[in-house]
Design a protein around this motif. Structure first.
Motif, PDB file in Angstrom:
ATOM      1  N   GLN B   1      16.798   9.575  18.129  1.00 22.23           N
ATOM      2  CA  GLN B   1      17.456   9.642  19.429  1.00 22.23           C
ATOM      3  C   GLN B   1      17.136  10.991  20.079  1.00 22.23           C
ATOM      4  O   GLN B   1      17.442  12.035  19.528  1.00 22.23           O
ATOM      5  CB  GLN B   1      18.979   9.495  19.243  1.00 22.23           C
ATOM      6  CG  GLN B   1      19.780   9.531  20.513  1.00 22.23           C
ATOM      7  CD  GLN B   1      19.755   8.207  21.257  1.00 22.23           C
ATOM      8  OE1 GLN B   1      19.162   7.249  20.792  1.00 22.23           O
ATOM      9  NE2 GLN B   1      20.386   8.159  22.393  1.00 22.23           N
ATOM     10  N   LYS B   2      16.484  10.928  21.244  1.00 20.85           N
ATOM     11  CA  LYS B   2      16.136  12.170  21.922  1.00 20.85           C
ATOM     12  C   LYS B   2      17.379  12.689  22.619  1.00 20.85           C
ATOM     13  O   LYS B   2      18.080  11.945  23.297  1.00 20.85           O
ATOM     14  CB  LYS B   2      15.038  11.903  22.948  1.00 20.85           C
ATOM     15  CG  LYS B   2      13.756  11.389  22.321  1.00 20.85           C
ATOM     16  CD  LYS B   2      12.821  10.853  23.358  1.00 20.85           C
ATOM     17  CE  LYS B   2      11.659  10.138  22.687  1.00 20.85           C
ATOM     18  NZ  LYS B   2      10.821   9.426  23.668  1.00 20.85           N
ATOM     19  N   GLU B   3      17.654  13.974  22.435  1.00 16.27           N
ATOM     20  CA  GLU B   3      18.850  14.557  23.031  1.00 16.27           C
ATOM     21  C   GLU B   3      18.501  15.764  23.884  1.00 16.27           C
ATOM     22  O   GLU B   3      17.606  16.537  23.547  1.00 16.27           O
ATOM     23  CB  GLU B   3      19.838  14.959  21.939  1.00 16.27           C
ATOM     24  CG  GLU B   3      20.397  13.768  21.174  1.00 16.27           C
ATOM     25  CD  GLU B   3      21.425  14.171  20.133  1.00 16.27           C
ATOM     26  OE1 GLU B   3      22.128  13.270  19.642  1.00 16.27           O
ATOM     27  OE2 GLU B   3      21.507  15.366  19.811  1.00 16.27           O
ATOM     28  N   VAL B   4      19.238  15.878  24.964  1.00 21.20           N
ATOM     29  CA  VAL B   4      19.118  17.035  25.852  1.00 21.20           C
ATOM     30  C   VAL B   4      20.536  17.574  26.029  1.00 21.20           C
ATOM     31  O   VAL B   4      21.421  16.847  26.480  1.00 21.20           O
ATOM     32  CB  VAL B   4      18.508  16.637  27.206  1.00 21.20           C
ATOM     33  CG1 VAL B   4      18.483  17.822  28.152  1.00 21.20           C
ATOM     34  CG2 VAL B   4      17.090  16.087  27.014  1.00 21.20           C
ATOM     35  N   GLU B   5      20.730  18.819  25.663  1.00 21.24           N
ATOM     36  CA  GLU B   5      22.063  19.402  25.643  1.00 21.24           C
ATOM     37  C   GLU B   5      22.199  20.488  26.706  1.00 21.24           C
ATOM     38  O   GLU B   5      21.326  21.348  26.852  1.00 21.24           O
ATOM     39  CB  GLU B   5      22.357  20.009  24.274  1.00 21.24           C
ATOM     40  CG  GLU B   5      22.309  19.022  23.116  1.00 21.24           C
ATOM     41  CD  GLU B   5      23.507  18.085  23.086  1.00 21.24           C
ATOM     42  OE1 GLU B   5      23.424  17.043  22.418  1.00 21.24           O
ATOM     43  OE2 GLU B   5      24.521  18.399  23.748  1.00 21.24           O
ATOM     44  N   GLN B   6      23.296  20.417  27.417  1.00 24.53           N
ATOM     45  CA  GLN B   6      23.648  21.458  28.381  1.00 24.53           C
ATOM     46  C   GLN B   6      25.120  21.784  28.225  1.00 24.53           C
ATOM     47  O   GLN B   6      25.931  20.889  27.970  1.00 24.53           O
ATOM     48  CB  GLN B   6      23.419  20.982  29.823  1.00 24.53           C
ATOM     49  CG  GLN B   6      21.977  20.694  30.189  1.00 24.53           C
ATOM     50  CD  GLN B   6      21.880  20.252  31.644  1.00 24.53           C
ATOM     51  OE1 GLN B   6      21.724  19.057  31.929  1.00 24.53           O
ATOM     52  NE2 GLN B   6      21.984  21.222  32.548  1.00 24.53           N
ATOM     53  N   ASN B   7      25.462  23.032  28.436  1.00 21.24           N
ATOM     54  CA  ASN B   7      26.866  23.420  28.469  1.00 21.24           C
ATOM     55  C   ASN B   7      27.468  22.885  29.769  1.00 21.24           C
ATOM     56  O   ASN B   7      26.934  23.131  30.847  1.00 21.24           O
ATOM     57  CB  ASN B   7      26.969  24.960  28.431  1.00 21.24           C
ATOM     58  CG  ASN B   7      28.392  25.424  28.265  1.00 21.24           C
ATOM     59  OD1 ASN B   7      29.317  24.827  28.831  1.00 21.24           O
ATOM     60  ND2 ASN B   7      28.580  26.466  27.502  1.00 21.24           N
ATOM     61  N   SER B   8      28.563  22.151  29.657  1.00 22.25           N
ATOM     62  CA  SER B   8      29.109  21.506  30.856  1.00 22.25           C
ATOM     63  C   SER B   8      29.726  22.486  31.844  1.00 22.25           C
ATOM     64  O   SER B   8      29.883  22.178  33.036  1.00 22.25           O
ATOM     65  CB  SER B   8      30.139  20.456  30.461  1.00 22.25           C
ATOM     66  OG  SER B   8      31.222  21.069  29.794  1.00 22.25           O
ATOM     67  N   GLY B   9      30.092  23.687  31.348  1.00 21.62           N
ATOM     68  CA  GLY B   9      30.681  24.681  32.235  1.00 21.62           C
ATOM     69  C   GLY B   9      32.149  24.400  32.514  1.00 21.62           C
ATOM     70  O   GLY B   9      32.816  23.746  31.720  1.00 21.62           O
ATOM     71  N   PRO B  10      32.685  24.873  33.664  1.00 18.80           N
ATOM     72  CA  PRO B  10      31.890  25.467  34.727  1.00 18.80           C
ATOM     73  C   PRO B  10      31.460  26.902  34.430  1.00 18.80           C
ATOM     74  O   PRO B  10      32.143  27.634  33.732  1.00 18.80           O
ATOM     75  CB  PRO B  10      32.837  25.428  35.927  1.00 18.80           C
ATOM     76  CG  PRO B  10      34.204  25.462  35.343  1.00 18.80           C
ATOM     77  CD  PRO B  10      34.109  24.748  34.023  1.00 18.80           C
ATOM     78  N   LEU B  11      30.295  27.229  34.954  1.00 17.89           N
ATOM     79  CA  LEU B  11      29.792  28.587  34.930  1.00 17.89           C
ATOM     80  C   LEU B  11      30.159  29.216  36.263  1.00 17.89           C
ATOM     81  O   LEU B  11      29.764  28.711  37.309  1.00 17.89           O
ATOM     82  CB  LEU B  11      28.274  28.586  34.748  1.00 17.89           C
ATOM     83  CG  LEU B  11      27.565  29.935  34.869  1.00 17.89           C
ATOM     84  CD1 LEU B  11      27.992  30.856  33.735  1.00 17.89           C
ATOM     85  CD2 LEU B  11      26.043  29.742  34.859  1.00 17.89           C
ATOM     86  N   SER B  12      30.935  30.273  36.210  1.00 20.17           N
ATOM     87  CA  SER B  12      31.405  30.907  37.436  1.00 20.17           C
ATOM     88  C   SER B  12      30.752  32.273  37.584  1.00 20.17           C
ATOM     89  O   SER B  12      30.834  33.094  36.661  1.00 20.17           O
ATOM     90  CB  SER B  12      32.926  31.040  37.406  1.00 20.17           C
ATOM     91  OG  SER B  12      33.404  31.612  38.609  1.00 20.17           O
ATOM     92  N   VAL B  13      30.084  32.507  38.714  1.00 13.06           N
ATOM     93  CA  VAL B  13      29.431  33.795  38.955  1.00 13.06           C
ATOM     94  C   VAL B  13      29.795  34.279  40.353  1.00 13.06           C
ATOM     95  O   VAL B  13      30.054  33.467  41.250  1.00 13.06           O
ATOM     96  CB  VAL B  13      27.890  33.694  38.825  1.00 13.06           C
ATOM     97  CG1 VAL B  13      27.509  33.214  37.432  1.00 13.06           C
ATOM     98  CG2 VAL B  13      27.291  32.817  39.898  1.00 13.06           C
ATOM     99  N   PRO B  14      29.810  35.591  40.547  1.00 11.94           N
ATOM    100  CA  PRO B  14      30.090  36.102  41.895  1.00 11.94           C
ATOM    101  C   PRO B  14      28.863  35.984  42.786  1.00 11.94           C
ATOM    102  O   PRO B  14      27.723  35.965  42.306  1.00 11.94           O
ATOM    103  CB  PRO B  14      30.450  37.572  41.643  1.00 11.94           C
ATOM    104  CG  PRO B  14      29.768  37.918  40.372  1.00 11.94           C
ATOM    105  CD  PRO B  14      29.711  36.658  39.555  1.00 11.94           C
ATOM    106  N   GLU B  15      29.095  35.901  44.058  1.00 15.69           N
ATOM    107  CA  GLU B  15      28.017  35.863  45.034  1.00 15.69           C
ATOM    108  C   GLU B  15      27.091  37.060  44.848  1.00 15.69           C
ATOM    109  O   GLU B  15      27.543  38.183  44.659  1.00 15.69           O
ATOM    110  CB  GLU B  15      28.598  35.855  46.449  1.00 15.69           C
ATOM    111  CG  GLU B  15      27.569  35.717  47.556  1.00 15.69           C
ATOM    112  CD  GLU B  15      28.222  35.570  48.920  1.00 15.69           C
ATOM    113  OE1 GLU B  15      29.466  35.498  48.991  1.00 15.69           O
ATOM    114  OE2 GLU B  15      27.476  35.524  49.916  1.00 15.69           O
ATOM    115  N   GLY B  16      25.782  36.810  44.869  1.00 12.00           N
ATOM    116  CA  GLY B  16      24.796  37.863  44.713  1.00 12.00           C
ATOM    117  C   GLY B  16      24.349  38.088  43.272  1.00 12.00           C
ATOM    118  O   GLY B  16      23.354  38.776  43.036  1.00 12.00           O
ATOM    119  N   ALA B  17      25.036  37.510  42.322  1.00 12.29           N
ATOM    120  CA  ALA B  17      24.689  37.683  40.905  1.00 12.29           C
ATOM    121  C   ALA B  17      23.582  36.700  40.505  1.00 12.29           C
ATOM    122  O   ALA B  17      23.177  35.830  41.270  1.00 12.29           O
ATOM    123  CB  ALA B  17      25.926  37.449  40.046  1.00 12.29           C
TER     124      ALA B  17
END
Lengths: 115, 111
Positions: B1-17
């Motif tokens: 079984q091919k798997e692709v993993e991502q962290n679901s987050g949310p990833l929060s960053v400030p504007e400009g970062a």
């Protein structure tokens, strides 16, 4: 402009009813796909087709049917056997080359709900 | 079984970062890698494709691929609130044309 057209944008299904979602592309792509997306979930492949008059089941084909009578068209029927059809349905297409894989292009989607 | 993993987050960053989104995959024979952006209620749109090891830059976006470690990442420089969306990673194995999608990472860029 080339693209993928899905219709309708919103669709309501009554109990026991079959409904058909339309997908048309003018990108001259060989392959077409149907995905289902539930809230907060990724894309799950329902059916795909590489050539006219041929298609294969994806991961969640039960309760769905498709046809590919023309290169440009790949309609999806959600049958009454699909007991939980409420979802966002996405149609996609891509070229199929022997060399480098090309990305999929998506239509705007159809949102299906149960009445 | 091919798997692709991502962290679901949310990833929060400030504007400009710089926002850094990561994706790992299980099939060592994978050859094609794509990043899609999906706004809430909309369909995915392609933002980057990458096929060979290293970095690929397009405007504020940089895709990084490391086949030995089986990961692909997306960097977004000078993040804007309009970048707030879910980012989907898609991977195609050699001999196939059908991508396997990750579940996506939700990115929130706050002013």
């Amino acid at each position: 402009d080339g693209g993928i057209t899905q219709s309708p944008k919103y669709l309501f299904r009554k109990e026991g009813q079959n409904v058909t979602l339309s997908c048309e592309q003018n990108l001259n792509h060989d392959a077409m796909y149907w995905y289902r997306q539930d809230p907060g979930q990724g894309l799950r492949l329902i059916y795909y087709s590489q050539i006219v008059n041929d298609f294969q089941k994806g991961d969640i084909a039960e309760g769905y049917s498709v046809s590919r009578e023309k290169k440009e068209s790949f309609p999806l029927t959600v049958t009454s056997a699909q007991k939980n059809p409420t979802a966002f349905y996405l149609c996609a297409s891509s070229p199929v080359y022997q060399g480098v894989n090309q990305p999929q292009h998506f239509g705007d989607g159809t949102r299906l709900s149960i009445l | 079984q091919k798997e692709v993993e991502q962290n679901s987050g949310p990833l929060s960053v400030p504007e400009g970062a710089i926002a850094s989104l990561n994706c790992t995959y299980s099939d060592r024979g994978s050859q094609s890698f794509f990043w899609y952006r999906q706004y809430s209620g909309k369909s995915p749109e392609l933002i980057m494709s990458i096929y060979s090891n290293g970095d690929k830059e397009d405007g504020r976006f940089t895709a990084q691929l490391n086949k030995a470690s089986q990961y692909v990442s997306l960097l977004i420089r000078d993040s804007q609130p309009s970048d707030s969306a879910t980012y989907l990673c898609a991977v195609i194995s050699g001999g196939s044309y059908i991508p396997t999608f990750g579940r996506g990472t939700s990115l929130i860029v706050h002013p």
